[in-house]
Motif scaffolding. Structure first.
Motif, PDB file in Angstrom:
ATOM      1  N   ILE A  26      -6.453  -6.565   3.707  1.00 48.19           N
ATOM      2  CA  ILE A  26      -5.519  -5.566   4.217  1.00 48.19           C
ATOM      3  C   ILE A  26      -6.189  -4.202   4.195  1.00 48.19           C
ATOM      4  O   ILE A  26      -6.827  -3.835   3.203  1.00 48.19           O
ATOM      5  CB  ILE A  26      -4.232  -5.504   3.367  1.00 48.19           C
ATOM      6  N   GLU A  27      -6.042  -3.460   5.277  1.00 49.34           N
ATOM      7  CA  GLU A  27      -6.479  -2.060   5.333  1.00 49.34           C
ATOM      8  C   GLU A  27      -5.328  -1.197   5.849  1.00 49.34           C
ATOM      9  O   GLU A  27      -4.740  -1.505   6.892  1.00 49.34           O
ATOM     10  CB  GLU A  27      -7.686  -1.903   6.258  1.00 49.34           C
ATOM     11  N   VAL A  28      -5.001  -0.175   5.097  1.00 44.47           N
ATOM     12  CA  VAL A  28      -3.990   0.801   5.494  1.00 44.47           C
ATOM     13  C   VAL A  28      -4.711   2.121   5.705  1.00 44.47           C
ATOM     14  O   VAL A  28      -5.335   2.638   4.777  1.00 44.47           O
ATOM     15  CB  VAL A  28      -2.892   0.935   4.417  1.00 44.47           C
ATOM     16  N   ARG A  29      -4.630   2.659   6.914  1.00 47.95           N
ATOM     17  CA  ARG A  29      -5.426   3.824   7.273  1.00 47.95           C
ATOM     18  C   ARG A  29      -4.540   5.007   7.654  1.00 47.95           C
ATOM     19  O   ARG A  29      -3.920   5.022   8.728  1.00 47.95           O
ATOM     20  CB  ARG A  29      -6.356   3.498   8.457  1.00 47.95           C
ATOM     21  N   ASN A  30      -4.418   5.961   6.730  1.00 47.81           N
ATOM     22  CA  ASN A  30      -3.748   7.237   6.976  1.00 47.81           C
ATOM     23  C   ASN A  30      -2.369   7.038   7.610  1.00 47.81           C
ATOM     24  O   ASN A  30      -2.058   7.580   8.667  1.00 47.81           O
ATOM     25  CB  ASN A  30      -4.619   8.121   7.880  1.00 47.81           C
ATOM     26  N   VAL A  31      -1.525   6.278   6.914  1.00 44.38           N
ATOM     27  CA  VAL A  31      -0.226   5.882   7.453  1.00 44.38           C
ATOM     28  C   VAL A  31       0.868   6.859   7.021  1.00 44.38           C
ATOM     29  O   VAL A  31       0.936   7.270   5.866  1.00 44.38           O
ATOM     30  CB  VAL A  31       0.114   4.442   7.002  1.00 44.38           C
ATOM     31  N   PHE A  32       1.734   7.188   7.983  1.00 44.29           N
ATOM     32  CA  PHE A  32       2.889   8.060   7.752  1.00 44.29           C
ATOM     33  C   PHE A  32       4.156   7.329   8.192  1.00 44.29           C
ATOM     34  O   PHE A  32       4.141   6.566   9.165  1.00 44.29           O
ATOM     35  CB  PHE A  32       2.787   9.359   8.561  1.00 44.29           C
ATOM     36  N   LYS A  33       5.265   7.589   7.474  1.00 38.16           N
ATOM     37  CA  LYS A  33       6.560   7.043   7.872  1.00 38.16           C
ATOM     38  C   LYS A  33       7.669   7.958   7.392  1.00 38.16           C
ATOM     39  O   LYS A  33       7.723   8.331   6.215  1.00 38.16           O
ATOM     40  CB  LYS A  33       6.770   5.647   7.279  1.00 38.16           C
ATOM     41  N   SER A  34       8.581   8.326   8.311  1.00 37.04           N
ATOM     42  CA  SER A  34       9.707   9.193   7.972  1.00 37.04           C
ATOM     43  C   SER A  34      11.016   8.537   8.369  1.00 37.04           C
ATOM     44  O   SER A  34      11.072   7.715   9.294  1.00 37.04           O
ATOM     45  CB  SER A  34       9.593  10.542   8.691  1.00 37.04           C
ATOM     46  N   PHE A  35      12.078   8.908   7.645  1.00 34.70           N
ATOM     47  CA  PHE A  35      13.428   8.497   7.976  1.00 34.70           C
ATOM     48  C   PHE A  35      14.254   9.772   8.120  1.00 34.70           C
ATOM     49  O   PHE A  35      14.563  10.418   7.121  1.00 34.70           O
ATOM     50  CB  PHE A  35      14.008   7.594   6.888  1.00 34.70           C
ATOM     51  N   ARG A  36      14.558  10.131   9.360  1.00 38.14           N
ATOM     52  CA  ARG A  36      15.228  11.403   9.648  1.00 38.14           C
ATOM     53  C   ARG A  36      14.419  12.555   9.042  1.00 38.14           C
ATOM     54  O   ARG A  36      13.295  12.797   9.423  1.00 38.14           O
ATOM     55  CB  ARG A  36      16.669  11.380   9.162  1.00 38.14           C
ATOM     56  N   ASP A  37      14.999  13.251   8.047  1.00 38.35           N
ATOM     57  CA  ASP A  37      14.288  14.407   7.485  1.00 38.35           C
ATOM     58  C   ASP A  37      13.544  14.063   6.199  1.00 38.35           C
ATOM     59  O   ASP A  37      13.042  14.953   5.508  1.00 38.35           O
ATOM     60  CB  ASP A  37      15.268  15.553   7.213  1.00 38.35           C
ATOM     61  N   VAL A  38      13.447  12.767   5.857  1.00 38.72           N
ATOM     62  CA  VAL A  38      12.765  12.341   4.634  1.00 38.72           C
ATOM     63  C   VAL A  38      11.422  11.723   4.994  1.00 38.72           C
ATOM     64  O   VAL A  38      11.361  10.750   5.737  1.00 38.72           O
ATOM     65  CB  VAL A  38      13.612  11.321   3.845  1.00 38.72           C
ATOM     66  N   GLN A  39      10.345  12.313   4.478  1.00 41.13           N
ATOM     67  CA  GLN A  39       9.007  11.770   4.711  1.00 41.13           C
ATOM     68  C   GLN A  39       8.693  10.794   3.575  1.00 41.13           C
ATOM     69  O   GLN A  39       8.292  11.181   2.480  1.00 41.13           O
ATOM     70  CB  GLN A  39       7.974  12.888   4.776  1.00 41.13           C
ATOM     71  N   ALA A  40       8.873   9.505   3.833  1.00 44.34           N
ATOM     72  CA  ALA A  40       8.745   8.485   2.788  1.00 44.34           C
ATOM     73  C   ALA A  40       7.297   8.178   2.452  1.00 44.34           C
ATOM     74  O   ALA A  40       6.961   7.931   1.294  1.00 44.34           O
ATOM     75  CB  ALA A  40       9.454   7.201   3.226  1.00 44.34           C
ATOM     76  N   VAL A  41       6.432   8.160   3.457  1.00 44.68           N
ATOM     77  CA  VAL A  41       5.008   7.860   3.263  1.00 44.68           C
ATOM     78  C   VAL A  41       4.195   8.940   3.959  1.00 44.68           C
ATOM     79  O   VAL A  41       4.402   9.216   5.145  1.00 44.68           O
ATOM     80  CB  VAL A  41       4.650   6.461   3.820  1.00 44.68           C
ATOM     81  N   ARG A  42       3.266   9.542   3.195  1.00 43.10           N
ATOM     82  CA  ARG A  42       2.552  10.712   3.712  1.00 43.10           C
ATOM     83  C   ARG A  42       1.032  10.511   3.637  1.00 43.10           C
ATOM     84  O   ARG A  42       0.383  10.912   2.685  1.00 43.10           O
ATOM     85  CB  ARG A  42       2.959  11.956   2.923  1.00 43.10           C
ATOM     86  N   GLY A  43       0.502   9.814   4.615  1.00 41.87           N
ATOM     87  CA  GLY A  43      -0.944   9.692   4.736  1.00 41.87           C
ATOM     88  C   GLY A  43      -1.587   8.747   3.741  1.00 41.87           C
ATOM     89  O   GLY A  43      -2.654   9.051   3.193  1.00 41.87           O
ATOM     90  N   ILE A  44      -0.979   7.586   3.521  1.00 41.47           N
ATOM     91  CA  ILE A  44      -1.526   6.616   2.567  1.00 41.47           C
ATOM     92  C   ILE A  44      -2.659   5.815   3.210  1.00 41.47           C
ATOM     93  O   ILE A  44      -2.542   5.352   4.342  1.00 41.47           O
ATOM     94  CB  ILE A  44      -0.423   5.676   2.049  1.00 41.47           C
ATOM     95  N   SER A  45      -3.740   5.651   2.460  1.00 42.27           N
ATOM     96  CA  SER A  45      -4.857   4.786   2.855  1.00 42.27           C
ATOM     97  C   SER A  45      -5.228   3.915   1.660  1.00 42.27           C
ATOM     98  O   SER A  45      -5.313   4.407   0.529  1.00 42.27           O
ATOM     99  CB  SER A  45      -6.073   5.609   3.289  1.00 42.27           C
ATOM    100  N   LEU A  46      -5.448   2.637   1.919  1.00 48.98           N
ATOM    101  CA  LEU A  46      -5.882   1.727   0.853  1.00 48.98           C
ATOM    102  C   LEU A  46      -6.532   0.501   1.472  1.00 48.98           C
ATOM    103  O   LEU A  46      -6.362   0.224   2.659  1.00 48.98           O
ATOM    104  CB  LEU A  46      -4.704   1.332  -0.047  1.00 48.98           C
ATOM    105  N   ALA A  47      -7.292  -0.232   0.653  1.00 51.95           N
ATOM    106  CA  ALA A  47      -7.948  -1.461   1.101  1.00 51.95           C
ATOM    107  C   ALA A  47      -7.843  -2.500   0.003  1.00 51.95           C
ATOM    108  O   ALA A  47      -8.052  -2.197  -1.175  1.00 51.95           O
ATOM    109  CB  ALA A  47      -9.410  -1.191   1.448  1.00 51.95           C
ATOM    110  N   ILE A  48      -7.496  -3.722   0.393  1.00 49.91           N
ATOM    111  CA  ILE A  48      -7.297  -4.816  -0.552  1.00 49.91           C
ATOM    112  C   ILE A  48      -8.219  -5.973  -0.193  1.00 49.91           C
ATOM    113  O   ILE A  48      -8.255  -6.412   0.963  1.00 49.91           O
ATOM    114  CB  ILE A  48      -5.826  -5.274  -0.542  1.00 49.91           C
ATOM    115  N   ARG A  49      -8.960  -6.459  -1.183  1.00 56.67           N
ATOM    116  CA  ARG A  49      -9.937  -7.517  -0.949  1.00 56.67           C
ATOM    117  C   ARG A  49      -9.297  -8.905  -1.037  1.00 56.67           C
ATOM    118  O   ARG A  49      -8.270  -9.077  -1.699  1.00 56.67           O
ATOM    119  CB  ARG A  49     -11.068  -7.422  -1.972  1.00 56.67           C
ATOM    120  N   PRO A  50      -9.907  -9.918  -0.416  1.00 58.22           N
ATOM    121  CA  PRO A  50      -9.399 -11.288  -0.519  1.00 58.22           C
ATOM    122  C   PRO A  50      -9.341 -11.754  -1.977  1.00 58.22           C
ATOM    123  O   PRO A  50     -10.258 -11.514  -2.752  1.00 58.22           O
ATOM    124  CB  PRO A  50     -10.416 -12.107   0.278  1.00 58.22           C
ATOM    125  N   GLY A  51      -8.241 -12.400  -2.345  1.00 59.30           N
ATOM    126  CA  GLY A  51      -8.083 -12.939  -3.689  1.00 59.30           C
ATOM    127  C   GLY A  51      -7.696 -11.931  -4.742  1.00 59.30           C
ATOM    128  O   GLY A  51      -7.521 -12.283  -5.916  1.00 59.30           O
TER     129      GLY A  51
END
Length: 247
Positions: A4-29
């Motif tokens: 899994i790779e998450v690259r600079n992800v943002f997510k908002s709900f109306r006026d609430v910014q729930a996720v602000r630029g998250i990046s991470l990487a997860i290896r197999p196993g």
């Protein structure tokens, strides 16, 4: 290739910014724990990895593939158990598993395997409405494991369980970890659960990753255990956040 790779992800709900630029990487196993107060954005992050929500910005890759282009392929390799999984109370445990197995074209052999794996043999003829909380969570895990997923998502699987039921579930997950064929992404409110099960710890608050790494890499003289580290980073104890609303 990362699972899994998450690259600079943002997510908002109306006026609430729930996720602000998250990046991470997860290896197999790898077994990975996401820790954070309620409302920190960890559940929203996991739901985007699961393909249940679409990021406003950024990119999520599962084995190099995207949910937008490869949803059918990705559904075949993941298993997930949500915080509250509801079952038809008039079906038995075995009937419930046979129903879900049919969605994957699986037969009774695989149903028997997951019943044995999750210790539900004595309850396989019981109606799901009669199960205890711990037994229902084991059934939810059994459903998530039916398709032999390469990636397993568990969202607070032991919340509300008594210590004995919690340890039973840990035992199942540790056996899965020993096989080395499954990647686990776990959100939890229990420090001991993260310490016991996971190779990699990610601490999230206010939609951002504060720290991540192996537990021994994260601890120092100021933070001698995971609970102290969490308090020092977020300014609050994890147990104190349970009355807040999770995004």
């Amino acid at each position: 290739m990362h699972q899994i790779e998450v690259r600079n992800v943002f997510k908002s709900f109306r006026d609430v910014q729930a996720v602000r630029g998250i990046s991470l990487a997860i290896r197999p196993g790898e077994f990975v724990a996401l820790l954070g107060p309620n409302g920190a954005g960890k559940t929203t992050t996991v739901e985007m990895m699961e393909g249940l929500r679409k990021p406003d910005r950024g990119e999520i890759l599962i084995q190099g593939k995207t949910w937008q282009k490869h949803e059918r392929e990705l559904r075949k390799i993941i298993g997930l158990s949500l915080q509250e999984t509801r079952f038809t109370e008039k079906l038995t445990v075995r009937e419930t598993l046979r129903l879900f197995a049919a969605f994957f074209g699986l037969g009774s052999g695989r149903v028997s395997e997951v019943i044995e794996l999750t210790g539900l043999g004595e309850k396989q003829k019981s109606m799901t409405g009669t199960l205890s909380g711990g037994q229902r969570q084991r059934l939810a895990l059994a459903v998530a494991l039916l398709n032999t997923p390469q990636i397993l998502f568990l969202d607070e699987p032991t919340t509300g369980l008594d210590p004995h039921s919690r340890f039973d579930l840990w035992k199942i997950l540790k056996a899965l970890k020993d096989e080395g064929e499954t990647t686990l992404i776990l959100t939890t409110h229990y420090m001991e659960e993260a310490e016991s099960l996971c190779d990699h710890i990610i601490i999230i608050d206010e939609g951002k990753i504060l720290r991540e790494g192996r537990l021994e890499e994260l601890l120092d003289e100021r933070s001698r255990n995971l609970e102290e580290l969490f308090i020092n980073l977020t300014g609050k104890a994890l147990d104190d956040t349970n009355t807040r609303i999770n995004r």
